[in-house]
Design an enzyme around this catalytic site. Structure first.
Site, short mmCIF file in Angstrom:
data_model
loop_
_atom_site.label_atom_id
_atom_site.label_comp_id
_atom_site.label_asym_id
_atom_site.label_seq_id
_atom_site.Cartn_x
_atom_site.Cartn_y
_atom_site.Cartn_z
N SER A 23 0.79 -1.11 0.28
CA SER A 23 -0.03 -0.07 0.12
C SER A 23 0.75 1.33 0.28
O SER A 23 0.17 2.35 -0.14
CB SER A 23 -1.09 0.10 1.28
OG SER A 23 -2.05 -0.93 1.12
N LYS B 55 -0.03 3.55 -2.76
CA LYS B 55 -0.96 4.69 -2.67
C LYS B 55 -0.37 6.23 -2.42
O LYS B 55 -1.03 7.26 -2.70
CB LYS B 55 -1.86 4.39 -1.30
CG LYS B 55 -2.82 3.14 -1.54
CD LYS B 55 -3.73 2.98 -0.41
CE LYS B 55 -4.46 1.74 -0.45
NZ LYS B 55 -3.87 0.50 -0.12
N SER C 127 -5.88 3.36 4.60
CA SER C 127 -5.58 2.73 3.61
C SER C 127 -6.43 2.00 2.89
O SER C 127 -6.25 0.91 2.31
CB SER C 127 -4.04 1.70 3.91
OG SER C 127 -3.42 1.25 2.84
N LYS D 93 2.98 6.34 5.12
CA LYS D 93 2.16 5.31 4.67
C LYS D 93 2.76 3.86 4.94
O LYS D 93 3.83 3.72 4.77
CB LYS D 93 2.14 5.46 3.20
CG LYS D 93 0.85 4.66 2.25
CD LYS D 93 -0.33 5.04 2.75
CE LYS D 93 -1.31 4.13 2.42
NZ LYS D 93 -1.47 3.02 3.54
#
Length: 435
Positions: A70, A73, A134, A257
């Site tokens: 992730s 992202k 997320s 993140k």
């Protein structure tokens, strides 16, 4: 029952982490006078960078392409912010849940906010779900909104990666989910799945918070309430447990993140700021959810304990030896030059080092206005090399603008005529004396 077991398991992990943190904190304080560059991190790759200079403070296999999960992202966040800046979409724009987003929402093993078919949400709602918890379903819906489809959006992701200088990154999905988990919505060509290096993740994180500082406004929110006040209201904590009030809380942490899949294991691109210095860290391939934060803590502790930003030149104060810049066709022959802001350098605590000013100036012709950019000034360590920096541009093009301290008006033709005569005779006299 499984949900309660999961919560209890995470609580036990949190206690274990906090106990380790207290012990490690004592050791760090005792050994702070002798910085150790060998951090012995239990990860596949890692990097630590000071954000304003791009100086690398620590690295371990930083250029090995690995699944980013992730952390992908961050690029979706960048492109959504860019689309809003360019008025292609708006924060309050309503978006209907697509079949693809609903499919992702139904996957029990996928992080999300459980978007339902027929629901509508604003771009702002979806962005928060993506940045804070997320949410894969919110992410693919944003990708479709900006790009028309996820494949179109992924083309833009890879294009932007090249523009930012991410040399070893390839995106296949907007969420970081492997293509094998997308069922009927998998891309046609799945030969090259999502990969990113620790260096590229740091480049992306730095670009995101530099170009769109509001990204940190969202990434530092520790908990999200989705569909507030509705019957199906959802409350979830940020997966970045280093934020205030969460199990791995770290002072100054405000992003950025996390990522985890079976292939990627546990990854984290983190950032924290103290005393005006921002660090960006990346760890990839940690074995457990908590381990990625424990290893990030080692990086942050090392950076903040052993490095600092030192002011070498105050704003609006002439740089010794470079006090003025020549001006052609002006009433004055030179214009005073001063830095537009303070010039700082990254130094090791207790070691000032040798930093020499490197000044470049423009070829100026009157008129020149006060505050006009007329050059650059940069202080760089005498032994600095390009490999010390995150990107070549950090080594080659850094620095602060030099600006004109005064106006210089254009000289009249009569003044220029007599000046040229004076210059002619001065040069003639000098040549005669020289002979």
């Amino acid at each position: 029952m499984s949900r309660w077991k999961n919560k209890i398991g995470k609580a036990i992990l949190a206690v274990a982490f906090l106990t380790t943190t207290m012990v490690a904190g004592t050791a760090t304080t005792a050994s702070a006078a002798v910085p150790q560059a060998n951090l012995d991190l239990a990860v596949k790759s890692a990097i630590l960078v000071e954000a304003s200079t791009g100086k690398i403070l620590y690295q371990n296999n930083p250029d090995v392409p690995l699944p980013p999960a992730s952390m992908t992202k961050m690029m979706t966040e960048y492109l959504v912010m860019e689309a809003i800046k360019e008025n292609k979409i708006k924060w309050d724009q309503k978006v209907k849940v697509s079949d693809y987003a609903f499919y992702i929402a139904k996957k029990s093993d996928s992080s999300g906010v459980y978007l339902n078919s027929g629901e509508e949400f604003t771009v702002g709602d979806l962005y928060q779900a993506m940045a804070i918890v997320s949410a894969n379903d919110a992410t693919v819906l944003l990708a479709e909104t900006v790009g028309g489809s996820e494949p179109n959006f992924v083309v833009e992701m890879n294009k932007k990666a090249q523009e930012l200088g991410m040399k070893s990154t390839h995106f296949l999905t907007s969420s970081g989910l492997p293509a094998s988990e997308l069922g009927p919505y998998a891309p046609a060509d799945t030969a090259n799945d999502n990969v990113m290096t620790a260096r590229d993740a740091a480049i992306l994180a730095r670009a995101l918070i530099r170009d769109y500082p509001d990204a940190l406004k969202y990434s530092q929110i520790p908990r999200l309430t989705f569909r507030p006040g509705q019957k199906n209201e959802l409350k979830k904590a940020n997966y970045n447990w280093m934020l205030k009030g969460l199990p791995a809380e770290y002072p100054g942490a405000d992003g950025l993140k996390t990522g985890s899949t079976e292939q990627a294991k546990y990854c984290f691109t983190g950032t924290a700021q103290r005393d005006g210095m921002r660090l960006i860290s990346v760890v990839m391939g940690a074995d457990t959810e908590m381990k990625r934060f424990a290893e990030t803590k080692k990086l942050f502790d090392y950076g903040f304990s052993n490095f600092k930003l030192t002011k070498k030149q105050a704003a609006n104060t002439p740089v010794a030896g470079f006090e003025s810049v020549p001006v052609k066709k002006g009433v004055e022959l030179n214009v005073p030059a001063v830095p537009s802001s303070d010039v700082t350098v990254l130094t090791k605590v207790g070691e000032e080092g040798q930093f020499n000013p490197k000044v470049t100036v423009q070829d100026l012709t009157a008129p020149v206005k006060k505050g006009q950019v007329i050059g650059k000034v940069m202080y760089q360590a005498a032994d600095a090399v390009e490999a010390d920096y995150l990107q070549p541009a950090d080594f080659q093009k850094g620095g602060i603008d030099l600006v004109a301290a005064n106006d210089v008006e254009e000289a009249s033709w009569i003044r220029l005529f007599f000046r040229s005569i004076g210059t002619f005779f001065s040069n003639l006299f000098s040549s005669i004396i020289g002979k």
